[in-house]
Design an enzyme around this catalytic site. Structure first.
Site, PDB file in Angstrom:
ATOM      1  N   SER A 227     -11.820  11.202  14.048  1.00  0.00           N
ATOM      2  CA  SER A 227     -12.328   9.963  13.585  1.00  0.00           C
ATOM      3  C   SER A 227     -11.972   8.916  14.422  1.00  0.00           C
ATOM      4  O   SER A 227     -10.889   8.923  14.734  1.00  0.00           O
ATOM      5  CB  SER A 227     -11.797   9.573  12.098  1.00  0.00           C
ATOM      6  OG  SER A 227     -12.500   8.774  11.270  1.00  0.00           O
TER       7      SER A 227
ATOM      8  N   ILE B 132     -15.380   8.729   1.493  1.00  0.00           N
ATOM      9  CA  ILE B 132     -15.895   9.926   0.955  1.00  0.00           C
ATOM     10  C   ILE B 132     -15.025  10.905   1.446  1.00  0.00           C
ATOM     11  O   ILE B 132     -14.562  11.772   0.388  1.00  0.00           O
ATOM     12  CB  ILE B 132     -17.493  10.192   1.135  1.00  0.00           C
ATOM     13  CG1 ILE B 132     -17.766  11.183   0.097  1.00  0.00           C
ATOM     14  CG2 ILE B 132     -17.645  10.462   2.419  1.00  0.00           C
ATOM     15  CD1 ILE B 132     -17.890  10.595  -1.133  1.00  0.00           C
TER      16      ILE B 132
ATOM     17  N   ASP C 176     -29.472   6.142  -0.045  1.00  0.00           N
ATOM     18  CA  ASP C 176     -28.281   6.785   0.030  1.00  0.00           C
ATOM     19  C   ASP C 176     -27.695   7.402  -1.410  1.00  0.00           C
ATOM     20  O   ASP C 176     -27.654   8.569  -1.547  1.00  0.00           O
ATOM     21  CB  ASP C 176     -27.033   6.224   0.571  1.00  0.00           C
ATOM     22  CG  ASP C 176     -25.810   6.885   0.899  1.00  0.00           C
ATOM     23  OD1 ASP C 176     -25.921   7.740   1.699  1.00  0.00           O
ATOM     24  OD2 ASP C 176     -24.953   6.688   0.029  1.00  0.00           O
TER      25      ASP C 176
ATOM     26  N   LYS D 211     -24.567  14.857   2.486  1.00  0.00           N
ATOM     27  CA  LYS D 211     -25.743  14.272   2.548  1.00  0.00           C
ATOM     28  C   LYS D 211     -26.079  12.683   2.956  1.00  0.00           C
ATOM     29  O   LYS D 211     -24.820  11.867   2.836  1.00  0.00           O
ATOM     30  CB  LYS D 211     -26.113  14.358   0.731  1.00  0.00           C
ATOM     31  CG  LYS D 211     -25.197  13.499  -0.228  1.00  0.00           C
ATOM     32  CD  LYS D 211     -25.800  11.977  -0.216  1.00  0.00           C
ATOM     33  CE  LYS D 211     -25.085  11.199  -0.653  1.00  0.00           C
ATOM     34  NZ  LYS D 211     -25.498   9.900  -0.964  1.00  0.00           N
TER      35      LYS D 211
END
Length: 308
Positions: free
Chosen positions: A36, A14, A168, A90
């Protein structure tokens, strides 16, 4: 005005597909770092975790968290403790209480905290909200069905507790209806279908209700093949509204009235900049509460194991 020095935490699909292009197109931001554990961004300083990143680059002003929901609280809490503004993918956390804690901390420190709902930024959502004003809604049907192997390939976290499973994507639909419907909704019934080798549902049916008994039915399924379905069908006393393609297309009585290219994440970053500059919060938990209620009160049935 100087651009906001921003870092991304969690460089997965994403982040690469949506966040990086949106940031590159927005002069309000300068992407200065990435944290990351397994991925690096060529040409940008990359770190294994947020602690190392903020120690090495204390000038970072804001972080955008694209990590999985199970670890989002600890990372967001640390960022706020370091006086950094925070943008949350989200869902904003794994639990409602986590988000409440982040809100308290952001308020104490006068920092921006933005719980994003990208589907609310789809082109037809606000026109649909406007169209519904003054009309009596009789019935709402949500059909949100997609192929998990296409949209979440190899993402084992989604099947673990806190990963939401089919909610999700399903929470995207809930974020839209809690925005466009004039009444608050409560959960009346929920059926969750959980694969025998998973901890989260692969499909679910919800019955929601608004004041006056407004019926809202939602069907979510990760097992869809062929054409994907992201539709919200609303019957009123003065016409029929259909939102399709995740809220980007709107039909009224069969006639297309809105259709526009995807600018969901571009709009989110446009909204985050003034929150940072004014040190404000934007945290709407209506959709998240409905999902939490479904997990709390829903009946569970065991279905065939999920095989990637």
């Amino acid at each position: 005005m100087s651009p906001i020095k921003l870092a991304i935490v969690g460089l997965g699909k994403i982040a690469r597909d949506q966040h990086l292009p949106s940031l590159a197109a927005n002069p309000n931001y300068q992407l200065v770092a990435v944290a990351s554990p397994n991925n690096k961004l060529e040409g940008t300083p990359s770190y294994p975790n947020i602690e190392t990143m903020l120690r090495e680059q204390p000038e970072i002003e804001a972080v955008s968290l694209c990590c999985t929901p199970q670890v989002r609280y600890e990372i967001a809490n640390y960022a706020l403790e370091q006086n950094k503004h925070v943008m949350l993918e989200k869902p904003p956390g794994a639990t409602l209480n986590e988000v409440a804690g982040l809100m308290d901390l952001a308020q104490q420190r006068r920092l921006a905290l933005f719980a994003t709902w990208h589907s609310r930024e789809a082109a037809a959502v606000e026109p649909a909200r406007d169209w519904l004003v003054g009309r009596k809604i009789r019935k709402v049907q949500v059909t949100w069905k997609e192929d998990v192997r296409v949209w979440h390939p190899g993402q084992a976290w989604i099947w673990k507790a806190g990963g939401l499973g089919v909610f999700d994507p399903g929470i995207n639909a809930l974020s839209i209806i809690t925005r466009i419907l004039p009444q608050p909704l409560v959960l009346k019934d929920a059926e969750l279908h959980v694969p025998s080798n998973c901890e989260t549902p692969i499909a679910a049916e919800l019955t929601l209700q608004g004041p006056g008994g407004l019926p809202v039915r939602a069907e979510f399924d990760f097992r869809q093949t062929g054409p994907q379905s992201w539709d919200i069908d609303i019957e009123t006393d003065d016409g029929h509204l259909l939102l399709s393609k995740g809220g980007s297309v709107m039909h009224v009585d069969g006639k297309q009235t809105v259709s526009a290219p995807d600018r969901e994440y571009a709009n989110l970053y446009a909204r985050f900049a003034p929150l940072v500059r004014e040190r404000r919060m934007d945290v709407d938990l209506a959709a998240f509460r409905l999902v939490a209620d479904a997990f709390m009160c829903g009946r569970r049935s065991v279905v065939d194991p999920f095989i990637e």
